[in-house]
Design a protein around this motif. Structure first.
Motif, PDB file in Angstrom:
ATOM      1  N   ILE A  72       0.842  -1.190   0.000  1.00 53.64           N
ATOM      2  CA  ILE A  72       0.000   0.000   0.000  1.00 53.64           C
ATOM      3  C   ILE A  72       0.879   1.242   0.000  1.00 53.64           C
ATOM      4  O   ILE A  72       1.840   1.336   0.760  1.00 53.64           O
ATOM      5  CB  ILE A  72      -0.915   0.008   1.237  1.00 53.64           C
TER       6      ILE A  72
ATOM      7  N   TYR B 156      -2.073   4.032  -4.100  1.00 55.70           N
ATOM      8  CA  TYR B 156      -2.178   2.745  -4.772  1.00 55.70           C
ATOM      9  C   TYR B 156      -2.243   1.602  -3.771  1.00 55.70           C
ATOM     10  O   TYR B 156      -1.861   1.739  -2.618  1.00 55.70           O
ATOM     11  CB  TYR B 156      -1.001   2.522  -5.729  1.00 55.70           C
ATOM     12  N   LEU B 157      -2.785   0.499  -4.232  1.00 57.39           N
ATOM     13  CA  LEU B 157      -2.812  -0.751  -3.481  1.00 57.39           C
ATOM     14  C   LEU B 157      -2.494  -1.855  -4.479  1.00 57.39           C
ATOM     15  O   LEU B 157      -3.127  -1.953  -5.527  1.00 57.39           O
ATOM     16  CB  LEU B 157      -4.177  -0.995  -2.853  1.00 57.39           C
TER      17      LEU B 157
ATOM     18  N   SER C 288      -5.998   5.144  -0.441  1.00 54.73           N
ATOM     19  CA  SER C 288      -5.696   3.713  -0.549  1.00 54.73           C
ATOM     20  C   SER C 288      -6.096   2.949   0.716  1.00 54.73           C
ATOM     21  O   SER C 288      -6.369   1.751   0.656  1.00 54.73           O
ATOM     22  CB  SER C 288      -4.217   3.501  -0.856  1.00 54.73           C
TER      23      SER C 288
END
Length: 63
Positions: free
Chosen positions: A10, A14-15, A44
């Motif tokens: 993470i 973003y993930l 995220s």
């Protein structure tokens, strides 16, 4: 039942999920993420919450 590993990376926006098998609960993740796309795009941590919640819900169904 097969045990499998799900790794999550993470970052701020973003993930990334890493797994060897397809996730059986991916449709639930997509459905919940599409309910509030702006929040998922900006945070995220919210997406992480969705993934982990769907994972736990899936395991409850299996047990």
């Amino acid at each position: 039942m097969l045990a499998s590993e799900l790794d999550l990376v993470i970052g701020p926006n973003y993930l990334l999920s890493i797994h060897h098998r397809p996730l059986p609960f991916v449709e639930g993740i997509k459905g919940r993420a599409s309910q509030n796309p702006e929040l998922v795009r900006l945070e995220s941590a919210y997406m992480r919450y969705i993934v982990l919640d769907e994972l736990l819900e899936h395991y409850q169904g299996v047990v």
